[in-house]
Design a protein around this motif. Structure first.
Motif, short mmCIF file in Angstrom:
data_model
loop_
_atom_site.label_atom_id
_atom_site.label_comp_id
_atom_site.label_asym_id
_atom_site.label_seq_id
_atom_site.Cartn_x
_atom_site.Cartn_y
_atom_site.Cartn_z
N ASP A 1 67.86 55.39 50.24
CA ASP A 1 66.35 56.09 51.22
C ASP A 1 65.36 55.84 50.08
O ASP A 1 64.23 56.09 50.39
CB ASP A 1 66.18 57.71 51.14
CG ASP A 1 67.23 57.73 52.71
OD1 ASP A 1 67.68 56.79 53.38
OD2 ASP A 1 68.32 59.01 52.91
N ALA A 2 65.50 56.34 48.91
CA ALA A 2 64.97 55.96 48.03
C ALA A 2 63.97 54.95 47.71
O ALA A 2 62.65 54.28 47.49
CB ALA A 2 64.90 56.95 46.72
N VAL A 3 65.28 54.25 47.67
CA VAL A 3 64.94 52.03 47.48
C VAL A 3 63.53 51.85 48.28
O VAL A 3 63.18 51.03 47.85
CB VAL A 3 66.03 51.55 47.06
CG1 VAL A 3 65.90 50.07 46.79
CG2 VAL A 3 66.51 52.17 45.72
N THR A 4 64.60 52.73 49.84
CA THR A 4 63.04 52.32 50.74
C THR A 4 61.87 52.73 50.91
O THR A 4 60.96 51.65 50.89
CB THR A 4 64.31 52.42 52.58
OG1 THR A 4 65.02 51.85 52.43
CG2 THR A 4 62.68 52.09 53.22
N GLU A 5 61.84 53.32 50.05
CA GLU A 5 60.24 54.23 50.46
C GLU A 5 59.70 53.55 49.03
O GLU A 5 58.81 52.77 49.20
CB GLU A 5 60.35 55.63 49.72
CG GLU A 5 60.92 55.99 50.88
CD GLU A 5 59.98 58.12 50.24
OE1 GLU A 5 59.94 58.24 49.71
OE2 GLU A 5 61.31 59.11 50.36
N GLN A 6 60.26 52.81 47.94
CA GLN A 6 59.55 51.92 46.93
C GLN A 6 59.39 50.25 47.12
O GLN A 6 58.14 50.36 47.03
CB GLN A 6 60.69 52.62 45.84
CG GLN A 6 59.85 51.65 44.05
CD GLN A 6 58.87 52.91 44.33
OE1 GLN A 6 58.96 53.84 44.63
NE2 GLN A 6 58.03 52.05 43.16
N ALA A 7 60.38 50.17 47.51
CA ALA A 7 59.93 48.40 47.58
C ALA A 7 59.39 48.64 49.25
O ALA A 7 58.57 47.60 49.33
CB ALA A 7 61.80 48.56 49.08
N ILE A 8 59.35 49.14 50.17
CA ILE A 8 57.79 49.53 51.06
C ILE A 8 57.07 49.19 50.43
O ILE A 8 55.50 48.93 50.51
CB ILE A 8 58.15 50.77 52.37
CG1 ILE A 8 59.29 50.17 52.80
CG2 ILE A 8 56.55 50.31 52.81
CD1 ILE A 8 59.09 51.43 54.43
N LYS A 9 56.49 50.42 49.14
CA LYS A 9 54.73 50.46 48.18
C LYS A 9 54.68 49.26 47.91
O LYS A 9 53.72 49.19 47.56
CB LYS A 9 55.45 51.32 47.62
CG LYS A 9 55.26 52.72 48.40
CD LYS A 9 55.16 53.99 46.85
CE LYS A 9 55.97 55.30 47.57
NZ LYS A 9 55.94 56.24 46.70
N GLU A 10 55.96 48.08 46.86
CA GLU A 10 56.47 46.95 46.69
C GLU A 10 56.38 45.99 46.77
O GLU A 10 56.29 45.32 46.29
CB GLU A 10 56.73 47.92 45.34
CG GLU A 10 56.44 49.05 44.45
CD GLU A 10 56.95 49.14 42.81
OE1 GLU A 10 57.58 48.25 42.58
OE2 GLU A 10 57.18 50.14 42.07
N ILE A 11 56.53 46.05 48.59
CA ILE A 11 57.17 44.38 48.68
C ILE A 11 56.32 43.27 48.53
O ILE A 11 57.41 42.39 48.25
CB ILE A 11 56.34 45.03 51.00
CG1 ILE A 11 57.65 43.38 50.81
CG2 ILE A 11 55.96 44.62 50.91
CD1 ILE A 11 59.30 44.23 51.34
N ASP A 12 55.18 43.78 48.39
CA ASP A 12 54.22 42.48 47.56
C ASP A 12 55.29 41.84 46.09
O ASP A 12 54.85 40.80 46.12
CB ASP A 12 53.13 42.64 47.75
CG ASP A 12 52.09 43.78 46.50
OD1 ASP A 12 52.88 44.60 46.28
OD2 ASP A 12 51.96 43.33 45.55
N LYS A 13 55.46 42.89 45.68
CA LYS A 13 56.40 42.08 44.36
C LYS A 13 57.17 41.43 44.30
O LYS A 13 58.28 40.76 43.21
CB LYS A 13 56.45 43.67 42.96
CG LYS A 13 55.43 44.04 42.84
CD LYS A 13 55.64 45.24 41.99
CE LYS A 13 54.32 45.76 41.61
NZ LYS A 13 54.76 46.67 40.82
N PHE A 14 58.13 41.31 45.78
CA PHE A 14 59.57 41.22 45.16
C PHE A 14 59.16 39.13 46.36
O PHE A 14 58.33 38.96 46.71
CB PHE A 14 60.44 41.38 47.34
CG PHE A 14 61.24 43.08 46.19
CD1 PHE A 14 62.39 42.79 46.91
CD2 PHE A 14 60.28 44.04 46.79
CE1 PHE A 14 62.54 43.93 45.81
CE2 PHE A 14 60.51 45.00 46.40
CZ PHE A 14 61.88 45.08 46.77
#
Length: 157
Positions: free
Chosen positions: A144-157
């Motif tokens: 759940d925490a990774v999901t939140e963080q990934a949404i915030k930083e999706i442009d870095k992927f």
């Protein structure tokens, strides 16, 4: 020669030696077996990077040492707050690569990873998740925490 002197090596020297062999892809099972026996005795003096590099070296060759990995898990749990994101993800990857299950380490590491997610690079985050999946170690709070963080930083992927 290094095997004969291994008892005189400090924890950093053991880690550096093993890392060098692994980085150069020069297999030496005898060296790794000898180093495991000595490293176990010196884990309490290891910095977190040395723990991570040592475990990574074994995993790189798929050279198992249950005693070393069990002892390293206990020591890593004590020092989790000092692990940076790369050392933490590499440590977890090492356990997963060798299929070495350590529920206590993975439970404690999940909490630590959640606290440091903003420091994780995308590769470290994905490697951490891969490690949990590979060992089938569920951690819903981490996901759940990774999901939140990934949404915030999706442009870095």
């Amino acid at each position: 020669e290094a095997i004969k002197k291994m008892n005189k090596f400090n924890s950093q020297e053991i880690s550096n030696t093993l890392w060098s062999y692994a980085k150069l892809r020069h297999a030496s099972p005898e060296l790794f077996d000898a180093a495991a026996k000595v490293a176990i005795k010196k884990l309490s003096k290891c910095e977190t990077q040395a723990i991570s590099n040592t475990l990574w070296s074994y995993a790189r060759f798929q050279h198992t040492s249950s005693e070393l990995f069990d002892s390293a898990a206990e020591e890593a749990i004590k020092k989790l707050g000092k692990f940076n994101s790369q050392a933490l993800s590499d440590t977890l990857w090492s356990y997963a690569r060798l299929g070495h299950v350590s529920p206590k380490l993975f439970n404690a590491a999940a909490e630590e990873a959640i606290n440091k997610l903003d420091k994780f690079k995308p590769q470290e985050m994905s490697k951490t998740l891969w490690s949990y999946a590979k060992l089938n170690h569920a951690s819903p709070k981490l996901l759940d925490a990774v999901t939140e963080q990934a949404i915030k930083e999706i442009d870095k992927f």
